[in-house]
Write an enzyme that holds these catalytic residues in place. Structure first.
Site, PDB file in Angstrom:
ATOM      1  N   PRO A 367      61.271  37.476  51.822  1.00 54.97           N
ATOM      2  CA  PRO A 367      61.691  36.476  52.731  1.00 54.97           C
ATOM      3  C   PRO A 367      61.416  36.990  54.153  1.00 54.97           C
ATOM      4  O   PRO A 367      61.570  38.123  54.360  1.00 54.97           O
ATOM      5  CB  PRO A 367      62.898  36.378  52.448  1.00 54.97           C
ATOM      6  CG  PRO A 367      63.476  37.534  51.785  1.00 54.97           C
ATOM      7  CD  PRO A 367      62.427  37.866  51.013  1.00 54.97           C
ATOM      8  N   SER A 689      68.964  29.473  35.257  1.00 46.75           N
ATOM      9  CA  SER A 689      70.194  30.370  34.899  1.00 46.75           C
ATOM     10  C   SER A 689      71.425  29.897  34.885  1.00 46.75           C
ATOM     11  O   SER A 689      72.571  30.283  34.755  1.00 46.75           O
ATOM     12  CB  SER A 689      69.989  31.491  35.853  1.00 46.75           C
ATOM     13  OG  SER A 689      70.230  31.063  37.386  1.00 46.75           O
ATOM     14  N   LYS A 732      73.884  38.127  42.632  1.00 53.85           N
ATOM     15  CA  LYS A 732      74.970  37.451  41.692  1.00 53.85           C
ATOM     16  C   LYS A 732      76.263  38.303  41.601  1.00 53.85           C
ATOM     17  O   LYS A 732      77.271  37.640  41.898  1.00 53.85           O
ATOM     18  CB  LYS A 732      74.440  37.079  40.411  1.00 53.85           C
ATOM     19  CG  LYS A 732      73.224  35.823  40.525  1.00 53.85           C
ATOM     20  CD  LYS A 732      72.800  35.478  39.307  1.00 53.85           C
ATOM     21  CE  LYS A 732      71.407  34.473  39.552  1.00 53.85           C
ATOM     22  NZ  LYS A 732      71.196  34.171  38.167  1.00 53.85           N
TER      23      LYS A 732
END
Length: 836
Positions: A367, A689, A732
């Site tokens: 990114p 997910s 996460k």
């Protein structure tokens, strides 16, 4: 048609008090002046027809603003000229051409009529002639005539018959009118002259205008003379130079042309070109020698030879093969990024053992703001090579890569060859930014042209259209950057070694801010650590509450914002040490822009906590499910993508297939509607997910068993209840730690990915690895010990029946597709919260 009236007839002509008004736009009509007028406006045409139907007289007044198409009384000057229409002619384009003669000045007293044309009541302005013996009138008259002669001598053009009339005029008023009407002055200036009633004053005003005109024409003549002198000087120098060449040729001296050819021949020899390139340059040099120096083709060949001798055909920079020094340089410039650093050090190690080696072709994908471009600069510094960067964003022309053929006017080499020339060596670190944003149109496909550049088996004979010969790019270390992999041409992607640079975690951003960003901003703002103190808790607060991005650009902007405010106070004389703490940070940066997800206060039925990955890092999602009376419909809200909707359907099918084990009344599904909602509905979410999270929320809502509040989960669900692996574990787990969740449920097949996560990030979090959905429900659901959950609209027998969770029987192993991706396809704009 009447002929032109004499002055005596014009003076004795009886003029009525009321006349039609004809507004004129680009001219001022004077008495005794005969001129043609073209009339096209309907109102003006009707005014002319009314005048022709009567005594042929009409009042001519100039408009104040020329652009006004339908003038009002306020748009027309009150002083004008009474005229008589001598002739009229209708034109094919419906316009009218009239020939009018001015009779006398007049002033509008009143507008009597406005439709279909203006009719005005006028008062004739009678001029009082000065006595014939007036010395003032004689002096002004002579001055004006002399000024006119001076103007004509300076280049002003006046008709000869006009000059004859002026020479014979002695009346000051008529002389002033005649001069002004033939000078071509602006309409505003001419109108002011018309409105002056006293003849001597009017002629004096004309004299002032003529004096200014003399000055302007004198200056204009001076400028023209200077310009002519420069042209004559240039021509003279050209002739002298040609004579000098002829003299040098007669004396046997070397001329400039021969000098240029000899210099080119020497530079071609010194460039140490390959044999084919050397022959091509000698061929072009012989052509140049035979051409005339002033031809366009001569300039093209000269430009080509200059490029050829400036290219680094044999010039290389020596690589710095000290691995420890290279490691030190990479660590100084960048925090973490161990995979990229390891790849560069491996290249150095092999280069140290093998002298001749093809340059690697790397592609950094990540990114914006994660340091892809600056990493290329650090690699060049570590290797001791030159650094060249070009941006391919928006490039649509194949010639940008391969160059233009020399047959075109203004032809140039491609950006690859231009970059090599700029570097000065043939083995630089060559960075091509935004390779995923290359376009394509009728001028060709630049991505296809890059295939030769970035192929190690082909780029040793790279052919640029402008050069016409091959250039060896095999020693160049090419580095490309991209934000996304999908837009890159598949054949081009196959030629590059992909190195993914994911977004930084909050801990990494904190380390980057401490080691790099704060010292750099202190230096750029002219302050030191004696003026400002920013501790780790403050930086952590900026990272968590004021930025949400994958890179560190906004983080650096917020730090710079704080520095600027401190620098302003110091510049105002308030010189002291300012301590920025989390408590007073809002005074410098305003209210926090982002708020973290709050921890749930108690175990709830139908609410499961999932983990999501975004480009700005990880985040938590509280997925809610509720059951209500209905007809068995499933409603999904929260701006979910197609993949996430399919996960919800799969989760519901799994729960329905295990209804007995979960203690759910089978009639519930037919008599109830189920609603699944993911908060932050304005943000798009997608990815597989969230499957086990949705399944847990559904099982909890239908069985009336609450979900543990200290637990989060991530994983993909199948219809048979298997839990498939996902990506983004590092982000996460960090999101779970930020939300103070003590337990994280992960797919068992993701256990191998923990090797890539630093050990300190796993402290304080218990990881539960599961194979099936039964393991998920066993770890996440528990009976409430305090308050009873709110009642559900289900069958009465279900309320009195004790819920029980039976262990799942072992299943036979099933074949799993081998090519299943570990990382989900994500789409999250803006960043938080993102892909489940």
């Amino acid at each position: 048609m009447p002929t032109e009236l004499s002055e005596h007839d014009a003076q004795n002509l009886e003029i009525p008090d009321q006349l039609p008004l004809l507004p004129v736009r680009d001219i001022v009509v004077f008495p005794y002046m005969v001129l043609p007028l073209f009339v096209g406006r309907e109102m003006s045409i009707k005014a002319i027809e009314a005048a022709l139907a009567g005594n042929r007289m009409i009042f001519l007044a100039t408009q104040k603003v020329l652009e006004v198409e339908n003038p009002t009384p306020d748009d027309v000057h009150s002083v004008g000229t009474i005229g008589i229409i001598m002739r009229m002619l209708k034109l094919p384009d419906e316009r009218i051409k009239i020939l009018v003669q001015g009779l006398s000045k007049g002033r509008v007293q009143e507008y009597i009529q406005s439709d279909p044309y203006y009719s005005v009541r006028i008062a004739k302005i009678v001029e009082v002639k000065p006595p014939a013996t007036s010395l003032e009138a004689e002096a002004v008259t002579r001055t004006v005539k002399e000024q006119l002669e001076r103007i004509i001598s300076l280049g002003k053009v006046l008709m000869p018959d006009v000059m004859v009339v002026i020479e014979n005029l002695d009346d000051p008023g008529r002389l002033a009118d005649m001069v002004v009407s033939n000078l071509g002055l602006k309409v505003e200036v001419t109108q002011t002259i018309l409105e002056v009633e006293d003849p001597i004053a009017r002629l004096t005003r004309v004299s002032e205008i003529l004096a200014k005109e003399v000055e302007v024409l004198s200056m204009q003549q001076k400028i023209q003379a200077q310009a002519k002198g420069e042209i004559d000087k240039t021509q003279r120098e050209y002739f002298l130079r040609e004579q000098l060449k002829a003299i040098q040729k007669e004396l046997g001296e070397l001329d400039e042309r021969a000098e240029e050819i000899a210099e080119f021949r020497k530079r071609i020899k010194d460039a140490k070109m390959p044999e084919k390139v050397f022959k091509e340059c000698e061929k072009q040099l012989k052509r140049l020698e035979k051409m005339h120096p002033d031809t366009a083709e001569s300039a093209t060949v000269r430009t080509y030879l200059e490029l050829m001798v400036e290219l680094p055909w044999s010039k290389k920079s020596k690589d710095n093969l000290d691995i420890k020094a290279a490691t030190k340089v990479l660590d100084e410039d960048h925090y973490d990024l161990e995979k990229v650093k390891e790849r560069i050090l491996e290249y150095l190690a092999v280069r140290k053992l093998k002298d001749k080696m093809k340059g690697p072709i790397l592609c950094f994908v990540g990114p914006p703001g994660v340091g892809k471009t600056s990493l290329g600069k650090s690699i060049a510094r570590a290797l001791g090579r030159e650094f060249v960067r070009i941006s391919l964003g928006g490039v649509r022309d194949e010639a940008e890569i391969r160059g233009h053929r020399r047959t075109y006017v203004g032809a140039l080499p491609g950006r690859i060859i231009q970059g090599i020339k700029q570097a000065g060596t043939n083995n630089p670190v060559f960075m091509m930014d935004e390779v995923d944003k290359v376009g394509m149109d009728f001028r060709g496909d630049p991505s296809a042209a890059l295939l030769e550049v970035l192929d190690p088996e082909q780029n040793h004979t790279f052919s640029d259209h402008y050069l016409g010969v091959s250039f060896d790019l095999s020693d160049v270390m090419f580095i490309t950057t991209a934000n996304l992999m999908d837009p890159i041409h598949s054949a081009l992607r196959d030629r590059m070694e992909i190195i993914e640079i994911p977004g930084y975690t909050e801990e990494e951003k904190l380390g980057i801010a401490k080691r790099f960003l704060v010292p750099r901003q202190l230096k750029e703002h002219g302050i030191t650590e004696a003026h400002i103190r920013i501790g780790e808790p403050t930086l952590r607060e900026i990272v968590f509450r004021y930025t949400r991005e994958a890179g560190v650009r906004n983080l650096e902007r917020e730090i710079a914002n704080t520095m600027r405010k401190v620098a302003k106070k110091i510049a105002e004389g308030k010189d002291r040490c300012y301590t920025i703490s989390p408590a007073n940070l809002h005074r410098y940066l305003g209210v926090p822009k982002f708020l973290p997800e709050t921890e749930k206060e108690k175990d709830e039925v139908g609410v499961a906590t999932g983990l999501a990955w975004t480009e700005a890092g990880g985040d938590v999602l509280h997925i809610e499910a509720t059951v209500m009376m209905g007809k068995g419909q499933l409603t999904l809200t929260g701006h979910l993508g197609e993949v996430m909707k399919e996960s919800a359907q799969a989760a519901l099918s799994y729960v329905r297939s295990r209804e007995k084990r979960l203690g759910i009344n089978p009639a519930t599904f037919a008599k109830s509607d189920i609603h699944i909602h993911v908060p932050a509905g304005a943000i798009p979410k997608d990815g597989p997910s969230a499957g086990i999270t949705m399944g847990t929320a559904l099982a909890s809502s239908l069985s009336n068993i609450p979900v543990r509040r200290d637990l989060a989960m991530t994983g993909e669900i199948t219809l048979r209840g298997r839990v498939l692996p996902v990506g983004g574990l590092k982000e996460k787990i960090l999101a779970a730690k930020r939300a103070k969740l003590s337990t994280v449920i992960l797919p068992k097949r993701n256990q191998k990915d923990l090797a890539d996560i630093p050990k300190h990030l796993l402290r304080g979090v218990r990881l539960v690895f599961v194979d099936t959905m039964g393991d998920v429900l066993k770890a996440s659901l528990r009976r409430p010990t305090t308050a009873q959950p709110e009642s559900k609209p289900v069958d009465k027998r279900q309320r009195t029946r004790r819920p029980r969770l039976r262990p799942r029987q072992p299943e036979k192993p099933r074949r799993v597709p081998r090519s299943r991706p570990l990382a989900p396809t994500v789409s999250a704009r803006p960043a938080p919260p993102g892909t489940a």
